[in-house]
Each structure stands twice: as structure tokens, then as C-alpha cells.
Design an enzyme around this catalytic site. Structure first.
Site, mmCIF file in Angstrom:
data_model
loop_
_atom_site.group_PDB
_atom_site.id
_atom_site.type_symbol
_atom_site.label_atom_id
_atom_site.label_comp_id
_atom_site.label_asym_id
_atom_site.label_seq_id
_atom_site.Cartn_x
_atom_site.Cartn_y
_atom_site.Cartn_z
ATOM 1 N N ASP A 20 -15.231 16.054 47.678
ATOM 2 C CA ASP A 20 -15.345 14.622 47.963
ATOM 3 C C ASP A 20 -14.082 13.849 47.580
ATOM 4 O OD1 ASP A 20 -16.599 12.367 48.865
ATOM 5 O OD2 ASP A 20 -17.770 12.042 47.048
ATOM 6 N N HIS A 37 -8.126 14.483 54.450
ATOM 7 C CA HIS A 37 -8.729 15.778 54.791
ATOM 8 C C HIS A 37 -7.627 16.832 54.896
ATOM 9 C CE1 HIS A 37 -12.415 13.679 55.233
ATOM 10 N NE2 HIS A 37 -12.105 13.090 56.368
ATOM 11 N N THR A 66 -25.055 17.358 57.670
ATOM 12 C CA THR A 66 -25.862 16.849 58.793
ATOM 13 C C THR A 66 -25.755 15.322 58.872
ATOM 14 O OG1 THR A 66 -27.763 16.994 57.284
ATOM 15 C CG2 THR A 66 -27.572 18.725 58.918
ATOM 16 N N LEU A 132 -14.158 38.044 47.466
ATOM 17 C CA LEU A 132 -14.927 36.797 47.431
ATOM 18 C C LEU A 132 -15.708 36.581 48.742
ATOM 19 C CD1 LEU A 132 -15.270 33.941 45.977
ATOM 20 C CD2 LEU A 132 -13.385 33.192 47.442
#
Ligand code: FPP
Length: 239
Positions: A20, A37, A66, A132
């Protein structure tokens, strides 16, 4: 002692991240939100590499929820294209690092077919890797995941008295995925925001003021150090 002064015997098996603060970080620098971003990609790979190096087995990140469809059209389009672009541009590198890529989330009509193809190719390319497991939550919602699980259970005609927590867990999007030990959310928001609602039931939750584009390997190690200072009792009284 291991990397970053961490206890090698208490490295979390599964870390989940809410990445965030990209938009706010960009606006604070006088840049458009989408630049945040873009800057977040660096942090994402710092965390992927940090987890790989520490021997964390599972890393799950919230790439698109969503609820994110409610953002302005241009940002939604940017996020979809950006996810696809990162995937295509960096999957070989992840493959070389022995990372296994997976996805959780709803594959509904809103997710472009081409992105679904890219996702499937990436999963296929890396499916036998043993390092991973990097799970990308895309068009993911925790409530939607539980609804989808319940639908399958009802469709299978399961009698009510045969439904247990195990039944629900067996119908979640990725039945191999262990519950996260540690959930990290950056940028000073103290919420779960519909992320892994079922799976986070007993996870340690760690909130940091650092915005995602400034979250790096050192910050990851710091978060794990804090996790190692906590005592997990799973509803018991501890030892
Ligand atoms: C939250 O910041 C972040 C996102 C909605 C998406 C972040 C996505 C990436 C870094 C790319 C991930 C790609 C792959 C392939 C995993 P925000 O916009 O909510 O920030 P704000 O709270 O400041 O508005």
C-alpha cells in the site's frame, strides 16, 4: 544467526504483503499515481529476493483487489497492463531464481483473456521450481474466495453436518498454501482490506508507516525481526 541477524529457526514459512501507499508516495513527490506503482516494482523484487535468500517458502502479494475496479478507468487499465508487463518482463528471472509463480483470485469476465494466458504461461513455466512460491493475488477478495468455496461445497451436495473448517479450507483458491505467519501492510493503514480473510485468522499482523515504494530488503528483515520478538499462542496460553 543468519542474514540480517535473524534467527534461522524462526523464519516465517509464509509472508503476505499488502503493497500500500504507491499512489500517495507518488503524489507527495509531485508525480502521477501511476509512477508510484512503477516505483513499487523495485520494492516487490527486493521482497521476493529477500524472501528467497532467507528461505521463506511462500510469499503472497495483493496486486489487484476485487475492489480496485472502482478506481478511475485509466488507473485500472494501467494496473492491468503493468501486472502483465512485469510478469512477461521478469518471469524468466524468477524462473532462474527457482521461484514458483501462482495466482489466486477470480477469473471473471473483467480480467482480460490475454492476461489470463500470461498467468497460465508463468505458472506452467515455473511449476516444477522448488524455491519460493510467489503467489500473486489478482482480482482477489477474501469474501469472494469464501463465497466461491461455499458455492462449490453446496454444488457438490455436501450435507450441512459434514461441513467443517477443513471443508472450507479445502475449497479455497490454493489448497496447498499454508496460512500466512506474518502479514505486512505498508503506508500506515491499519486494515486487512479483504485480503486472505480466512487464512489470516492467526497471523501476526505488522503495520508500518513506510510507503511501499520505500519498503526494501532491510525493511523486510526488520519486519521479520519484529515477528521473531512476538509470541504466537494460537488461542492457547503459550509455553
Ligand atoms: C496500492 O497502492 C498498490 C496497488 C493497488 C498495486 C500495486 C501493484 C504493483 C506494485 C505491481 C504488482 C505486480 C505483480 C506482477 C505482482 P495504492 O494505489 O492503494 O496507494 P495509495 O493508498 O497511496 O492510494
Amino acid at each position: 544467526m543468519t542474514l540480517g541477524g535473524l534467527d534461522p529457526d524462526r523464519i516465517p514459512e509464509h509472508i503476505a504483503c499488502v503493497m500500500d501507499g504507491n499512489g500517495r508516495w507518488a503524489l507527495a513527490q509531485g508525480l502521477p499515481r501511476t509512477e508510484g506503482h512503477k516505483a513499487g516494482e523495485h520494492s516487490l523484487f527486493e521482497v521476493v529476493e529477500g524472501c528467497s535468500d532467507l528461505g521463506v517458502d511462500w510469499l503472497t502479494v495483493y496486486a489487484f483487489s476485487t475492489e480496485n475496479w472502482k478506481r478511475p478507468k485509466d488507473e485500472v487499465r494501467f494496473l492491468i497492463n503493468f501486472n502483465e508487463e512485469i510478469l512477461v518482463r521478469r518471469r524468466e528471472e524468477l524462473h532462474e531464481r527457482d521461484v514458483r509463480i501462482r495466482f489466486v483470485g477470480r477469473r471473471d469476465w473483467r480480467v482480460p483473456k490475454r492476461l489470463i494466458r500470461r498467468m497460465d504461461e508463468s505458472v506452467e513455466l515455473t511449476k516444477n521450481n522448488k524455491g519460493l512460491t510467489f503467489t500473486i493475488a489478482f482480482n482477489y477478495g477474501g469474501r469472494a474466495e469464501i463465497v466461491d468455496a461455499v458455492k462449490q461445497i453446496v454444488e457438490a451436495g455436501t450435507p450441512a453436518d459434514k461441513i467443517s473448517e477443513r471443508t472450507i479450507a479445502k475449497h479455497l483458491y490454493d489448497t496447498d498454501m499454508p496460512d500466512p505467519d506474518l502479514m505486512i501492510r505498508t503506508s500506515g493503514e491499519y486494515r486487512i482490506s479483504n485480503f486472505l480473510l480466512w487464512e489470516l485468522a492467526y497471523s501476526e499482523l505488522l503495520f508500518t508507516e513506510t510507503p511501499w515504494p520505500e519498503f526494501d530488503r532491510q525493511a523486510l528483515f526488520g519486519a521479520i525481526a519484529e515477528y521473531q520478538d512476538r509470541e504466537r499462542r494460537f488461542g492457547g496460553v503459550g509455553g
